[in-house]
Design an enzyme around this catalytic site. Structure first.
Site, PDB file in Angstrom:
ATOM      1  N   HIS A  10      37.645  39.689  38.838  1.00  0.00           N
ATOM      2  CA  HIS A  10      38.226  40.882  39.472  1.00  0.00           C
ATOM      3  C   HIS A  10      38.642  41.983  38.491  1.00  0.00           C
ATOM      4  CE1 HIS A  10      42.113  39.058  38.378  1.00  0.00           C
ATOM      5  NE2 HIS A  10      42.634  40.261  38.531  1.00  0.00           N
TER       6      HIS A  10
HETATM    7  C1  UD1 Z   1      45.636  44.289  40.777  1.00  0.00           C
HETATM    8  C2  UD1 Z   1      46.344  44.457  39.436  1.00  0.00           C
HETATM    9  C3  UD1 Z   1      45.843  43.393  38.464  1.00  0.00           C
HETATM   10  C4  UD1 Z   1      45.947  42.005  39.053  1.00  0.00           C
HETATM   11  C5  UD1 Z   1      45.279  41.957  40.422  1.00  0.00           C
HETATM   12  C6  UD1 Z   1      45.534  40.630  41.066  1.00  0.00           C
HETATM   13  C7  UD1 Z   1      46.969  46.733  38.767  1.00  0.00           C
HETATM   14  C8  UD1 Z   1      46.612  47.867  37.914  1.00  0.00           C
HETATM   15  N1  UD1 Z   1      46.057  45.740  38.841  1.00  0.00           N
HETATM   16  O1  UD1 Z   1      44.258  44.540  40.561  1.00  0.00           O
HETATM   17  O2  UD1 Z   1      46.616  43.438  37.290  1.00  0.00           O
HETATM   18  O3  UD1 Z   1      45.312  41.105  38.188  1.00  0.00           O
HETATM   19  O4  UD1 Z   1      45.841  42.979  41.252  1.00  0.00           O
HETATM   20  O5  UD1 Z   1      44.606  40.350  42.052  1.00  0.00           O
HETATM   21  O6  UD1 Z   1      48.021  46.704  39.340  1.00  0.00           O
HETATM   22  N2  UD1 Z   1      41.723  45.760  48.076  1.00  0.00           N
HETATM   23  C9  UD1 Z   1      41.481  45.337  49.368  1.00  0.00           C
HETATM   24  N3  UD1 Z   1      42.477  44.632  49.978  1.00  0.00           N
HETATM   25  C10 UD1 Z   1      43.660  44.341  49.410  1.00  0.00           C
HETATM   26  C11 UD1 Z   1      43.883  44.788  48.113  1.00  0.00           C
HETATM   27  C12 UD1 Z   1      42.914  45.499  47.443  1.00  0.00           C
HETATM   28  O7  UD1 Z   1      40.420  45.588  49.933  1.00  0.00           O
HETATM   29  O8  UD1 Z   1      44.508  43.682  50.041  1.00  0.00           O
HETATM   30  C13 UD1 Z   1      40.633  46.478  47.373  1.00  0.00           C
HETATM   31  C14 UD1 Z   1      40.734  47.991  47.492  1.00  0.00           C
HETATM   32  O9  UD1 Z   1      39.439  48.498  47.593  1.00  0.00           O
HETATM   33  C15 UD1 Z   1      41.325  48.393  46.147  1.00  0.00           C
HETATM   34  C16 UD1 Z   1      40.770  47.323  45.209  1.00  0.00           C
HETATM   35  O10 UD1 Z   1      40.682  46.135  45.998  1.00  0.00           O
HETATM   36  O11 UD1 Z   1      40.973  49.687  45.771  1.00  0.00           O
HETATM   37  C17 UD1 Z   1      41.617  47.071  43.983  1.00  0.00           C
HETATM   38  O12 UD1 Z   1      42.971  46.788  44.348  1.00  0.00           O
HETATM   39  P1  UD1 Z   1      44.178  47.133  43.340  1.00  0.00           P
HETATM   40  O13 UD1 Z   1      45.443  46.579  43.876  1.00  0.00           O
HETATM   41  O14 UD1 Z   1      44.159  48.575  43.026  1.00  0.00           O
HETATM   42  O15 UD1 Z   1      43.775  46.422  42.020  1.00  0.00           O
HETATM   43  P2  UD1 Z   1      43.313  44.928  41.760  1.00  0.00           P
HETATM   44  O16 UD1 Z   1      41.954  44.960  41.195  1.00  0.00           O
HETATM   45  O17 UD1 Z   1      43.553  44.097  42.957  1.00  0.00           O
HETATM   46  N1  UDP Z   2      44.407  32.977  43.702  1.00  0.00           N
HETATM   47  C1  UDP Z   2      44.331  32.621  45.027  1.00  0.00           C
HETATM   48  N2  UDP Z   2      43.121  32.727  45.653  1.00  0.00           N
HETATM   49  C2  UDP Z   2      41.995  33.156  45.022  1.00  0.00           C
HETATM   50  C3  UDP Z   2      42.095  33.513  43.658  1.00  0.00           C
HETATM   51  C4  UDP Z   2      43.325  33.423  43.023  1.00  0.00           C
HETATM   52  O1  UDP Z   2      45.315  32.209  45.629  1.00  0.00           O
HETATM   53  O2  UDP Z   2      40.940  33.226  45.638  1.00  0.00           O
HETATM   54  C5  UDP Z   2      45.705  32.860  43.037  1.00  0.00           C
HETATM   55  C6  UDP Z   2      45.677  31.966  41.826  1.00  0.00           C
HETATM   56  O3  UDP Z   2      45.900  30.643  42.199  1.00  0.00           O
HETATM   57  C7  UDP Z   2      46.786  32.531  40.969  1.00  0.00           C
HETATM   58  C8  UDP Z   2      46.789  33.987  41.326  1.00  0.00           C
HETATM   59  O4  UDP Z   2      46.086  34.108  42.554  1.00  0.00           O
HETATM   60  O5  UDP Z   2      48.031  31.970  41.334  1.00  0.00           O
HETATM   61  C9  UDP Z   2      46.088  34.776  40.267  1.00  0.00           C
HETATM   62  O6  UDP Z   2      45.914  36.073  40.724  1.00  0.00           O
HETATM   63  P1  UDP Z   2      44.695  36.994  40.339  1.00  0.00           P
HETATM   64  O7  UDP Z   2      43.577  36.195  39.800  1.00  0.00           O
HETATM   65  O8  UDP Z   2      44.423  37.832  41.536  1.00  0.00           O
HETATM   66  O9  UDP Z   2      45.340  37.952  39.241  1.00  0.00           O
HETATM   67  P2  UDP Z   2      45.852  37.779  37.733  1.00  0.00           P
HETATM   68  O10 UDP Z   2      46.511  36.475  37.568  1.00  0.00           O
HETATM   69  O11 UDP Z   2      44.654  37.958  36.859  1.00  0.00           O
HETATM   70  O12 UDP Z   2      46.781  38.938  37.574  1.00  0.00           O
END
Ligand code: UD1
Ligand code: UDP
Length: 379
Positions: A226
């Site tokens: 991601h």
């Molecule tokens: C965010 C965090 C990242 C973390 C990750 C965990 C920042 C800068 N990044 O990244 O550090 O590792 O969360 O998963 O804060 N979207 C959906 N549904 C949702 C949420 C997001 O469709 O419920 C899609 C949207 O198109 C959005 C994209 O995912 O634009 C990215 O979401 P965003 O929260 O901006 O960043 P993450 O990549 O999820």
């Molecule tokens: N996680 C989850 N379902 C998934 C992938 C990750 O519940 O399909 C959980 C995972 O067990 C961990 C957390 O999400 O506790 C990690 O989050 P993510 O990978 O989104 O972000 P990061 O840790 O890199 O910020």
């Protein structure tokens, strides 16, 4: 009574907050006769993640109290998202007095909480402080650096995190906040380790994912992707998918919404036509992902949390990034950095299949959250 505002927003923060909310409930039960020592936790969800499988599922599974406030900020550019959060959190902090703000990790929700609270002179307690990738192209690196600077207590999960803060001068500078408090660094252990241990049995009982996907123990690979450096870079995304398609074992890929959006836009037709060979599923719930991490032969991930959880359940991992904040996993030989490089990913996978891997206890005693709550309460 101590009144704390907890800020969550993204999936991993909801999971981390579960450990601390549980520790607060335990603290309150242990101090039930002492009204002054009770802790009132108000939970604010920024709404950064909002899909059921990116947010609500964790409240249901992990028994976290529902958020008292949801800002429903949703997706957007970093500036747009963060500014809406700062404004929303600021308004909440002005409505009532809070004795402190609890923040997790390094997302935009973390950054917004740190800025909003410190401007209003509310002490900031940062859980997962001191992590560094030394890669300023990562949005999280910027968020961490700012948040750590503004925090009153920095709860560092590992010795590496403590050392990073030391090298940046945190111990020497003794920053004094407006309320007279001196900035403090505490090595607390990792609240994610608390959770993985606490929920291991429950996950094994509740999750049916192995059956549902027809998986055999240690005969599949779990992959999660991601990071924008992988999803928003066509070359990297193609390299990773080419490598995943080159693995003989079944590959299970719970798809983050960011990655789902980018696949049709970036993946080469040759790879897109083979994508059904991968077991692509919706983002998994916590019990399912823990089970997948535990039973996988190897985990391949660019996630910080998934790297650690794989280590906790003693599954080796291949890190799909140029570096990691969790360097002790690599030093222990339980993780190999392969970046988004096709050859390195497959080489690392083969090495991990052959290697006898050790998983020393590096992330605390599974009671980090209790220590954190005690320190906050006693301040
Ligand atoms: C965010 C965090 C990242 C973390 C990750 C965990 C920042 C800068 N990044 O990244 O550090 O590792 O969360 O998963 O804060 N979207 C959906 N549904 C949702 C949420 C997001 O469709 O419920 C899609 C949207 O198109 C959005 C994209 O995912 O634009 C990215 O979401 P965003 O929260 O901006 O960043 P993450 O990549 O999820
Ligand atoms: N996680 C989850 N379902 C998934 C992938 C990750 O519940 O399909 C959980 C995972 O067990 C961990 C957390 O999400 O506790 C990690 O989050 P993510 O990978 O989104 O972000 P990061 O840790 O890199 O910020």
């Amino acid at each position: 009574m101590l009144k704390l505002l907890t800020i969550i927003g993204a999936r991993p923060q909801i999971i981390k907050a579960a450990a601390v909310s549980r520790a607060i409930a335990k603290w309150n039960a242990e101090h039930a006769l002492d009204e002054a020592r009770q802790i009132c936790e108000v939970i604010l969800h920024t709404g950064q993640h909002y899909d059921d499988n990116m947010s609500d599922v964790f409240f249901r599974e992990l028994g976290i109290p529902q958020p008292d406030i949801n800002l429903h900020v949703g997706s957007g550019s970093h500036g747009e998202q963060t500014s809406k959060m700062i404004e929303g959190i600021g308004k909440v902090l002005k409505l009532e007095h809070y004795d402190g703000l609890i923040l997790y990790g390094d997302t935009n929700s973390t950054l917004a909480g740190a800025v909003a609270a410190s401007k209003l002179q509310v002490p900031v307690y940062h859980i997962e402080a001191g992590l560094r990738s030394f890669n300023m192209a990562m949005p999280e690196e910027i968020n961490r650096i700012v948040c750590d600077q503004l925090s009153t207590i920095l709860f560092a999960p590992t010795q590496t995190a403590v050392d990073n803060l030391k090298h940046e001068g945190f111990m020497a500078q003794k920053r004094k906040f407006a309320d007279g408090r001196i900035q403090q660094v505490v090595k607390s252990g990792d609240v994610m380790y608390d959770n993985s241990m606490y929920f291991a049995n429950k996950a094994a009982q509740k999750s049916d994912i192995m059956n549902c996907l027809g998986l055999e123990d240690k005969h599949f690979v779990l992959a999660t992707i991601h990071r924008p450096s992988n999803t928003d870079n066509a070359e990297n995304l193609n390299n990773i998918f080419r490598a995943l398609l080159g693995i003989e074992e079944k590959v299970v890929l719970p798809l983050h919404p960011r990655t789902k959006k980018m696949i049709p836009l970036e993946l080469e037709p040759e790879l897109l036509s083979q994508i059904d060979k991968l077991a692509i599923i919706e983002p998994a719930g916590f019990f399912d992902i823990i089970e997948l991490e535990r039973h996988a032969r190897v985990v391949m991930t660019d996630s910080g949390g998934v790297q650690k959880e794989s280590f906790f359940v003693e599954t080796p991992c291949v890190i799909l990034r140029p570096e990691t904040e969790w360097v002790e996993i690599v030093e222990a030989g339980a993780g190999i950095i392969a970046d988004a490089d096709y050859d390195r990913i497959l080489q690392a996978y083969n090495d991990m299949c052959d290697r006898k891997v050790h998983f020393p206890k590096l992330f605390g005693d599974a009671h980090a959250a209790e220590q954190i709550v005690q320190i906050i309460a006693e301040r």
